[in-house]
Scaffold this motif. Structure first.
Motif, mmCIF file in Angstrom:
data_model
loop_
_atom_site.group_PDB
_atom_site.id
_atom_site.type_symbol
_atom_site.label_atom_id
_atom_site.label_comp_id
_atom_site.label_asym_id
_atom_site.label_seq_id
_atom_site.Cartn_x
_atom_site.Cartn_y
_atom_site.Cartn_z
ATOM 1 N N MET A 1 0.836 -1.200 0.000
ATOM 2 C CA MET A 1 0.000 0.000 0.000
ATOM 3 C C MET A 1 0.871 1.250 0.000
ATOM 4 O O MET A 1 1.804 1.367 0.802
ATOM 5 N N LEU A 2 0.577 2.176 -0.903
ATOM 6 C CA LEU A 2 1.295 3.442 -0.984
ATOM 7 C C LEU A 2 0.568 4.464 -0.112
ATOM 8 O O LEU A 2 -0.602 4.764 -0.333
ATOM 9 N N ASN A 3 1.252 4.996 0.896
ATOM 10 C CA ASN A 3 0.649 5.941 1.833
ATOM 11 C C ASN A 3 1.031 7.372 1.474
ATOM 12 O O ASN A 3 2.219 7.723 1.449
ATOM 13 N N ILE A 4 0.016 8.197 1.214
ATOM 14 C CA ILE A 4 0.218 9.578 0.788
ATOM 15 C C ILE A 4 -0.336 10.538 1.832
ATOM 16 O O ILE A 4 -1.415 10.316 2.388
ATOM 17 N N ALA A 5 0.393 11.620 2.078
ATOM 18 C CA ALA A 5 -0.081 12.688 2.951
ATOM 19 C C ALA A 5 -0.514 13.880 2.116
ATOM 20 O O ALA A 5 0.204 14.290 1.194
ATOM 21 N N MET A 6 -1.671 14.419 2.408
ATOM 22 C CA MET A 6 -2.143 15.637 1.756
ATOM 23 C C MET A 6 -1.608 16.830 2.547
ATOM 24 O O MET A 6 -1.832 16.941 3.757
ATOM 25 N N GLY A 26 -4.571 0.517 -4.435
ATOM 26 C CA GLY A 26 -3.236 0.357 -3.882
ATOM 27 C C GLY A 26 -2.657 1.614 -3.270
ATOM 28 O O GLY A 26 -1.475 1.637 -2.893
ATOM 29 N N VAL A 27 -3.486 2.686 -3.170
ATOM 30 C CA VAL A 27 -3.018 3.955 -2.624
ATOM 31 C C VAL A 27 -3.969 4.406 -1.515
ATOM 32 O O VAL A 27 -5.187 4.260 -1.631
ATOM 33 N N LYS A 28 -3.404 4.972 -0.467
ATOM 34 C CA LYS A 28 -4.204 5.400 0.683
ATOM 35 C C LYS A 28 -3.773 6.785 1.133
ATOM 36 O O LYS A 28 -2.576 7.081 1.186
ATOM 37 N N ILE A 29 -4.751 7.638 1.439
ATOM 38 C CA ILE A 29 -4.434 8.912 2.083
ATOM 39 C C ILE A 29 -4.295 8.629 3.569
ATOM 40 O O ILE A 29 -5.270 8.278 4.250
ATOM 41 N N ILE A 287 5.958 6.069 -9.197
ATOM 42 C CA ILE A 287 6.447 5.545 -7.914
ATOM 43 C C ILE A 287 6.350 4.022 -7.891
ATOM 44 O O ILE A 287 7.319 3.322 -7.572
ATOM 45 N N LEU A 288 5.167 3.501 -8.231
ATOM 46 C CA LEU A 288 4.928 2.057 -8.143
ATOM 47 C C LEU A 288 5.791 1.274 -9.126
ATOM 48 O O LEU A 288 6.227 0.150 -8.824
ATOM 49 N N ASN A 289 6.058 1.859 -10.308
ATOM 50 C CA ASN A 289 6.829 1.156 -11.340
ATOM 51 C C ASN A 289 8.266 1.639 -11.464
ATOM 52 O O ASN A 289 9.009 1.155 -12.311
ATOM 53 N N ASN A 290 8.623 2.615 -10.613
ATOM 54 C CA ASN A 290 9.974 3.183 -10.605
ATOM 55 C C ASN A 290 10.403 3.636 -12.006
ATOM 56 O O ASN A 290 11.459 3.289 -12.517
ATOM 57 N N THR A 291 9.528 4.425 -12.629
ATOM 58 C CA THR A 291 9.800 4.931 -13.979
ATOM 59 C C THR A 291 10.119 6.417 -13.928
ATOM 60 O O THR A 291 9.698 7.138 -13.023
#
Length: 323
Positions: A1-6, A26-29, A287-291
């Motif tokens: 899970m990708l954790n993002i801060a607003m 797969g992404v969570k605030i 981020i998820l695919n490192n591109t």
């Protein structure tokens, strides 16, 4: 899970970005920070996540992978550099900063810490713009000699634009710094860096910053670019026009062109299917695919800041600015 801060609900697009992030699999605030504590606490409650009064404490949380910065622009340098140095991936609203020197400092931190950075340049995903870019790059209208981009709305005359969008301390300017960013980065995408720039700014509604603005620039190959923007236009759609040595493109509610291949006859295309991921999705994917981000990256962000700084210097100093 990708954790993002607003990071801040200041900007009018903050809720939109939170919605896009929250709806991505797969992404969570995971957190909210805001310099306005009451605003931040209310937003965190609505999003069902933690609120941080201390930005450094948020960045120190190892479970936070990235930040979406939607604060007032004057806070960008400190917020973005701190995030980069904490090795948090960054999404930010345009513009990057008020000056090229601050933008370069942010770039240095981003590059040094090898983070995934994306700035919101959504007009690069417009189907008509993409079709125009394809035709220009393929040489279908020859060498570009003139490009005009007009991006306006009636927020000042209709009263729906927030009062703080007229605060020069927070925003760095008015219409050009906000809506005018879109024509500016499109001109850079198509034509590169100009040699010279001159601006004309006016105030129609008298709010202390320009609400009607034009910047004109010249390029090394002889092309002229025009960036038009404002908060005081009614029923005035986004417009892109490009003239070349072998043809002409006009983008508005439809895509039209005429060139040598069309025997100088108009060709209209109303249902274009060319698409690119919107900046938020592009950021998450990188981020998820490192591109590598070659569309909305730190170099594009610095270039936009350089253009904006030149546009405002031209008006304030009443002279043509060399870049």
């Amino acid at each position: 899970m990708l954790n993002i801060a607003m990071v801040s609900r200041w900007h009018v697009h903050a809720d939109q970005y939170a919605k896009e992030i929250g709806e991505t699999p797969g992404v969570k605030i995971a957190a909210v920070w805001d310099d306005d504590i009451s605003r931040g606490e209310q937003w965190a409650s609505a999003l069902g996540c933690d609120f941080y009064e201390d930005y450094d404490a948020l960045l120190a949380n190892p479970e936070i992978d990235g930040v979406a910065v939607v604060s007032s622009t004057n806070l960008h340098p400190q917020l973005l550099m701190k995030a980069a140095n904490a090795k948090k991936h960054i999404y930010t609203e345009k513009v990057l900063a008020f000056s090229k020197s601050d933008a370069e400092k942010i770039r240095e931190a981003v590059v040094k810490n090898n983070i995934h950075f994306t700035i919101s340049l959504p007009h690069k995903t417009m189907a008509g713009v993409l079709q125009a870019k394809k035709m220009v790059d393929s040489g279908e209208i020859g060498q570009v000699t003139y490009m005009r981009v007009r991006n306006v709305h009636g927020g000042s005359i209709l009263g729906w634009l927030p009062d703080y969008f007229y605060d020069k301390t927070l925003c760095g300017g008015g219409a050009m710094m906000d809506l005018g960013a879109h024509p500016m980065y499109l001109l850079e995408w198509f034509l590169g860096t100009p040699q010279k720039m001159a601006s004309a700014f006016t105030q129609v509604t008298g709010r202390g910053v320009e609400d009607n603005a034009v910047s004109v620039m010249s390029f090394e190959n002889g092309a002229i670019g025009v960036s038009e923007t404002g908060f005081v236009s009614y029923c005035d759609p986004f417009t892109l026009e490009i003239s070349g040595t072998k043809g002409y493109i006009h983008v508005q509610d439809s895509f039209r062109y005429k060139n040598e291949a069309s025997n100088k006859e108009w060709v209209t295309e109303e249902h274009l299917e060319l698409t690119l991921e919107r900046p938020i999705a592009y950021w998450i994917s990188s981020i998820l695919n490192n591109t590598e981000n070659k569309l909305y990256g730190i170099d594009e962000a610095v270039a936009l800041t350089e253009f904006m700084e030149a546009a405002y210097r031209s008006w304030e100093e009443d002279k043509i600015i060399s870049l």
